[in-house]
Design a protein around this motif. Structure first.
Motif, short mmCIF file in Angstrom:
data_model
loop_
_atom_site.label_atom_id
_atom_site.label_comp_id
_atom_site.label_asym_id
_atom_site.label_seq_id
_atom_site.Cartn_x
_atom_site.Cartn_y
_atom_site.Cartn_z
N SER A 11 1.96 32.51 17.21
CA SER A 11 2.55 31.29 16.38
C SER A 11 1.82 31.40 15.74
N GLU A 12 0.01 31.39 15.02
CA GLU A 12 -0.77 31.23 14.01
C GLU A 12 -1.30 32.36 13.54
N LEU A 13 -1.28 32.22 12.84
CA LEU A 13 -2.64 33.73 12.38
C LEU A 13 -3.42 33.45 11.23
N VAL A 14 -4.48 33.47 11.02
CA VAL A 14 -5.71 33.73 9.61
C VAL A 14 -5.00 35.03 9.03
N PRO A 15 -5.07 35.63 7.64
CA PRO A 15 -5.24 34.36 6.53
C PRO A 15 -4.99 33.83 6.53
N TYR A 16 -3.25 33.22 7.23
CA TYR A 16 -1.39 33.29 6.70
C TYR A 16 -1.52 31.38 6.73
N LEU A 17 -2.23 30.77 7.70
CA LEU A 17 -2.26 29.65 8.13
C LEU A 17 -3.88 29.49 8.21
N PRO A 18 -3.80 27.77 8.16
CA PRO A 18 -5.37 27.97 8.54
C PRO A 18 -6.02 28.48 9.88
N GLU A 19 -7.44 27.76 9.68
CA GLU A 19 -8.33 28.85 10.83
C GLU A 19 -8.24 27.70 12.19
N ASN A 20 -7.79 27.50 13.27
CA ASN A 20 -8.11 27.00 14.28
C ASN A 20 -7.42 27.77 15.73
N GLU A 21 -8.54 27.70 16.78
CA GLU A 21 -8.42 28.49 17.91
C GLU A 21 -7.19 29.43 18.10
N VAL A 22 -6.08 28.93 17.81
CA VAL A 22 -4.98 29.51 17.96
C VAL A 22 -5.33 31.35 16.86
N SER A 23 -5.45 30.72 15.45
CA SER A 23 -5.24 31.68 14.13
C SER A 23 -5.91 32.60 14.40
N LEU A 24 -6.82 31.79 14.83
CA LEU A 24 -8.52 32.79 14.16
C LEU A 24 -8.55 34.01 15.57
N MET A 25 -8.39 33.28 17.41
CA MET A 25 -8.31 34.41 18.11
C MET A 25 -6.68 35.20 17.87
N SER A 26 -6.18 35.06 17.20
CA SER A 26 -4.98 35.81 16.97
C SER A 26 -5.21 36.68 15.47
N ILE A 50 3.49 29.69 4.68
CA ILE A 50 3.30 30.52 3.59
C ILE A 50 3.76 31.16 3.01
N ASN A 51 2.46 31.18 1.73
CA ASN A 51 2.57 31.60 0.74
C ASN A 51 2.61 33.72 -0.52
N GLU A 52 4.47 33.53 0.15
CA GLU A 52 4.35 34.91 -0.03
C GLU A 52 4.00 35.61 -1.11
N ARG A 53 4.15 34.97 -2.56
CA ARG A 53 3.46 35.57 -3.81
C ARG A 53 2.10 36.30 -3.38
N ARG A 54 1.68 35.37 -2.54
CA ARG A 54 -0.05 34.87 -2.36
C ARG A 54 -0.67 36.58 -1.76
N ILE A 94 8.73 36.87 11.70
CA ILE A 94 9.87 36.93 11.71
C ILE A 94 10.69 35.02 11.31
N ASP A 95 12.15 35.52 10.20
CA ASP A 95 11.83 34.72 9.11
C ASP A 95 13.15 34.09 9.64
N ASN A 96 13.97 33.34 9.21
CA ASN A 96 15.60 32.41 9.01
C ASN A 96 15.09 31.63 8.49
N GLU A 97 16.23 31.23 7.10
CA GLU A 97 16.22 30.52 6.55
C GLU A 97 16.56 29.17 6.75
N GLU A 98 17.67 29.07 7.58
CA GLU A 98 17.78 27.32 8.71
C GLU A 98 16.01 27.16 9.85
N ARG A 102 11.66 25.44 5.31
CA ARG A 102 10.81 23.98 5.33
C ARG A 102 9.26 23.98 4.72
N LYS A 103 8.68 23.74 4.41
CA LYS A 103 6.86 24.18 3.99
C LYS A 103 6.69 23.73 5.09
N ALA A 104 6.71 23.72 6.13
CA ALA A 104 5.51 23.46 7.50
C ALA A 104 5.80 24.37 8.76
N THR A 105 4.31 23.59 9.53
CA THR A 105 4.78 24.79 10.85
C THR A 105 5.84 23.87 12.20
#
Length: 269
Positions: A11-26, A50-54, A94-98, A102-105
């Motif tokens: 669901s989540e992964l650093v460095p693309y999203l803020p660090e939490n238990e899921v994003s860090l272990m992922s 997620i900032n695509e350019r950065r 995995i992306d889809n416009e619909e 939106r600028k949130a998870t």
């Protein structure tokens, strides 16, 4: 882990999203496998925050372009990739416009769950599987992290049951502490049933709470990792009633040997 193929779906992964238990272990688990000679692929949703350019995401045209049917609607699948420079690890988005522009998870500014989170989870599970099929990459282990990825064990065992590419793949599910309150859309069970999955196989999703989503994931996983120190008691009881290998909680500072041993001796035995 030398030569083993492990697909990480999160669901989540650093460095693309803020660090939490899921994003860090992922991040840490694939890094460990990669550094021990394993082959890895990582998939996550391409949320709009997620900032695509950065992070230098770019679309993979040869993998994009198919439509996935979600609740009788054709939804275009877009695949993007980026690399985590320090580790030379590639991540597929995995992306889809619909579903993901939106600028949130998972929630709006008021903290309310998006009403289509159930469809987003279905789209994510099917999108990962279809993309791995296009890559023609047969994983030894599929390791699932986070509730947005929690439908993947169900879809692999039911919807993709006859797909030879995944015939020998073992599913490891990391179970984390409760990460959302309330429920997803009450019609979620019908949307999954639309894909030919019997409602009796997912009866607990009549009320799609966090615990019930994870119960379904546990039911169709081959092995469980307790990834948080505190797991909801309801979930712990459900896990203890399964005759499946379970790795008790290990702090992130000490996880490498425990996870590698669990993969090798319990999952791939």
């Amino acid at each position: 882990m030398n030569g083993k193929k492990i697909l990480f779906v999160s669901s989540e992964l650093v460095p693309y999203l803020p660090e939490n238990e899921v994003s860090l272990m992922s991040y840490e688990a694939p890094r460990m496998v990669n550094s021990n000679g394993g082959q890895i692929r990582i998939f996550m949703p391409r949320y709009g925050n997620i900032n695509e350019r950065r992070h230098q995401l770019h679309e993979v045209i040869r993998l994009s372009g198919m439509n996935l049917v979600i609740n009788d609607m054709d939804m275009p699948l877009i695949i993007k990739v980026a690399s985590i420079p320090k580790e030379r690890i590639q991540v597929y988005f995995i992306d889809n416009e619909e579903y993901f522009k939106r600028k949130a998870t998972f929630t709006d500014k008021q903290g309310v769950l998006f009403p289509d989170n159930d469809q987003r989870a279905i789209f994510f599970a099917k999108g990962v599987m279809e993309t791995v099929k296009k890559l023609n990459w047969s994983p030894d282990i599929i390791h699932v992290h986070g509730w947005m990825a929690s439908l993947l064990p169900l879809y692999l065992k039911k919807y993709y049951a006859d797909e030879p590419l995944f015939g020998d793949s073992k599913i490891v599910l990391s179970v984390y502490g409760k990460t959302f309150d309330g429920t997803l859309d009450s019609e979620m069970i019908k949307k999954i049933a639309f894909d030919g999955i019997p409602e009796e196989a997912i009866s607990s999703l009549a009320e799609p709470t966090y615990n019930n989503l994870l119960k379904v994931a546990v039911d169709y996983a081959d092995a469980i990792i307790l990834a948080s120190e505190e797991i909801p008691e309801e979930l712990e009881n459900h896990i203890s009633n399964q005759e499946k290998p379970v790795l008790p909680y290990v702090p992130v500072q000490e996880f490498e040997e425990a996870y590698a041993n669990f993969y090798n001796t319990e999952v791939l035995k």
